[in-house]
Design a protein around this motif. Structure first.
Motif, short mmCIF file in Angstrom:
data_model
loop_
_atom_site.label_atom_id
_atom_site.label_comp_id
_atom_site.label_asym_id
_atom_site.label_seq_id
_atom_site.Cartn_x
_atom_site.Cartn_y
_atom_site.Cartn_z
N GLU A 255 0.80 -1.25 -0.05
CA GLU A 255 0.04 -0.03 0.02
C GLU A 255 0.78 1.23 -0.09
N ASN A 256 2.00 1.04 0.55
CA ASN A 256 2.90 2.46 0.72
C ASN A 256 4.15 2.51 -0.11
N GLY A 257 4.37 1.53 -1.24
CA GLY A 257 5.30 1.42 -1.92
C GLY A 257 6.50 1.13 -1.34
N ILE A 258 6.83 0.44 -0.25
CA ILE A 258 7.66 -0.21 0.27
C ILE A 258 8.33 -1.54 -0.12
N VAL A 259 9.47 -1.83 -0.44
CA VAL A 259 9.94 -3.17 -1.01
C VAL A 259 9.96 -4.18 0.33
N PHE A 260 9.26 -5.17 0.04
CA PHE A 260 9.20 -6.15 1.03
C PHE A 260 10.37 -7.18 0.82
N VAL A 261 11.15 -7.38 1.83
CA VAL A 261 12.20 -8.34 1.60
C VAL A 261 12.49 -9.50 2.57
N ALA A 262 12.06 -10.63 2.12
CA ALA A 262 12.38 -11.96 2.95
C ALA A 262 13.90 -12.29 2.97
N ASP A 263 14.49 -12.17 4.10
CA ASP A 263 16.07 -12.43 4.29
C ASP A 263 15.89 -13.84 4.87
N GLU A 264 16.24 -14.77 3.84
CA GLU A 264 15.97 -16.36 4.06
C GLU A 264 17.47 -17.11 4.06
N HIS A 281 4.02 -18.69 5.62
CA HIS A 281 3.05 -17.45 5.93
C HIS A 281 2.23 -17.25 4.92
N GLY A 282 2.23 -17.84 3.93
CA GLY A 282 1.32 -17.42 2.67
C GLY A 282 1.80 -15.87 2.05
N VAL A 283 3.12 -15.44 2.15
CA VAL A 283 3.10 -14.41 1.54
C VAL A 283 4.18 -14.42 0.59
N VAL A 284 4.12 -13.65 -0.48
CA VAL A 284 4.95 -13.44 -1.60
C VAL A 284 5.94 -12.17 -1.39
N PRO A 285 7.20 -12.16 -1.16
CA PRO A 285 8.07 -10.93 -0.99
C PRO A 285 8.65 -10.41 -2.31
N ASP A 286 8.95 -9.07 -2.35
CA ASP A 286 9.38 -8.45 -3.53
C ASP A 286 10.61 -9.02 -3.94
N LEU A 287 11.53 -9.13 -2.77
CA LEU A 287 13.20 -9.72 -2.70
C LEU A 287 13.08 -10.66 -1.93
N VAL A 288 14.12 -11.75 -2.19
CA VAL A 288 14.43 -12.83 -1.29
C VAL A 288 15.79 -12.49 -1.42
#
Length: 448
Positions: A255-264, A281-288
């Motif tokens: 909603e706020n144009g923030i890149v969601f990064v999953a540190d895996e 968690h059923g979530v699709v990140p922008d970057l991994v």
């Protein structure tokens, strides 16, 4: 049962022939003190000579159960023959050219595989680098370039690395950053979901709103380029946020144009019973970001994500001399094949079932155990002062000392150094899990 497609060269059993550390390890420790910086600290001064599966053999011939996997690196087991063969064959043909000078196929093949295995059905691109910290640092650069913003947020209890930038993102000051400032700017730490220590009954959605409120009142959503999360915080103490937490944060970021990064870096590559732990968690990140388990012990890490984000950086803006080295990428391709051919995601689920059944009742049996939590082959035992939730780092030290001296390699974790961390290979047998648990129980009983 462990997949029968692999024959182990070393019997998968604990066997001690000397006290630990043994005489040869003690001699090597004297040489180490004389030549290696003490800043490179060691949990157990037991020097290893070889390994196979879930067993390490030290220089004195002792066989130890490895419940740490080099902090989550040897997820598929030590010295997997397919990985060793792939690396040796590649080393005999080509060891280096630098992909950004004269490229080679392995790099492209790893990027293709990562596009297939990371969450999301959109077009994805990757960059390969050397280490987890380097992957995180490049993800920061990419997010900043894409958004035109500077702010970077991470969660309390996070660990993202030891470079100047990533140690700023890492939550605790000791030992990672004390005396090593000045720290990087525009980095913020946010309250997270920590079910054991949150108020009773707090849901994941409520914890997410607490995090979002902090962003809005302390930073401003329009200032943030990226939010970095570890779906399972490894060094933080195997903290698994409550259901719904990441879904709400991901929604807020979109909603706020923030890149969601999953540190895996620690939890990815089949360790938790999925290719990547964010899938739970059923979530699709922008970057991994991927690293530790990616190449079975060879240095390799990656940033993978939405093509439009990854391609926002100008040519030459990201890269490095050794990133995506031919030998490391050959090893990674073998690791990715082994995970599939030996059903190691299924094996991680088996390890979870076995550990849950074997150690899940420890809080009821031992006063020093406050909580047992985990997923796949990634578990934390929070050590407390009996009858309270107060952290007990001294008891943890005693537990680790007992385990290592009896041939079981375990890890510490947690912002207060009060969580016993278990990161075994997913090929560890049920019998080895039982044996390791028995050794740890002796120490817990002595501390309770």
């Amino acid at each position: 049962m462990v997949s029968m497609t692999r024959a182990f060269q070393i019997p998968q059993e604990r066997k001690l022939v000397t006290e630990l550390p043994g005489p040869r390890s003690l001699a090597l420790q004297e040489r180490r003190v004389a030549s290696v910086s003490r800043g490179a600290g060691t949990l157990a001064n037991i020097y290893m000579e070889r390994g196979d599966g879930a067993i390490l053999v030290d220089v004195d011939g002792n066989q130890l159960i490895d419940m740490g996997s080099g902090i989550g690196v040897t997820t598929i087991g030590h010295a997997h023959p397919a990985v060793a063969a792939a690396a040796a064959e590649q080393a005999a043909r080509l060891t280096h050219t630098l992909f950004t000078v004269t490229p080679y196929e392995n790099y492209v093949r790893v990027a293709e595989k990562l596009a297939e295995r990371t969450p999301g059905d959109f077009e994805k691109h990757s960059i390969l680098v050397n280490s987890g910290a380097e992957a995180v640092e490049n993800a920061v650069k990419i997010a900043r370039k894409f958004t035109g913003r500077r702010g970077i947020a991470a969660l309390n209890h996070a660990f993202h690395g030891r470079t100047n930038l990533t140690m700023t993102m890492t939550y605790r000051p000791w030992p990672e950053r004390v005396g090593m400032g000045p720290l990087a700017g525009d980095i913020y730490s946010l309250p997270t979901s920590y079910p054991y220590r949150d108020p009773d009954g707090m849901t994941g959605e409520e914890a997410a709103e607490r995090t979002i409120d902090y962003i809005n009142t302390h930073i401003g959503a329009s200032e943030l380029a990226a939010l970095f999360v570890e779906p399972v915080q490894g060094d933080g103490g195997i903290i698994i946020p409550a259901p719904g937490y990441f879904a709400r944060l991901s929604e807020f970021c979109a909603e706020n144009g923030i890149v969601f990064v999953a540190d895996e870096i620690q939890a990815g590559m089949a360790r938790t019973g999925a290719w990547y732990s964010i899938e739970h968690h059923g979530v699709v990140p922008d970057l991994v970001t991927s690293a530790k388990g990616l190449a079975g012990g060879f240095p390799l890490a990656a940033v993978t994500g939405r093509a439009e984000i990854m391609d926002s950086v100008q040519p030459g803006g990201i890269g490095g001399t050794f990133g995506g080295n031919p030998v490391s990428t050959a090893a990674a391709l073998a690791v990715l094949d082994v995970i599939e051919s030996e059903d190691l995601i299924g094996e991680a689920k088996r390890v979870e079932r076995t550990l849950r059944a074997r150690i899940g009742d420890w809080p009821e049996r031992f006063g020093v155990v406050g909580d047992v939590r985990g997923i796949g082959a990634m578990w934390g035992i929070e050590i407390v002062q009996p009858g309270t939730k107060k952290q007990n780092p001294e008891a943890l030290k005693n537990v680790i000392r007992h385990a290592t001296s009896n041939g079981v390699i375990v890890l510490d974790a947690g912002s207060w150094d009060s969580v016993l961390r278990l990161l075994p290979s997913v090929v560890v047998s049920d019998e080895l899990i039982d044996d390791a648990a028995s050794v740890i129980e002796e120490a817990l009983a002595a501390q309770s």
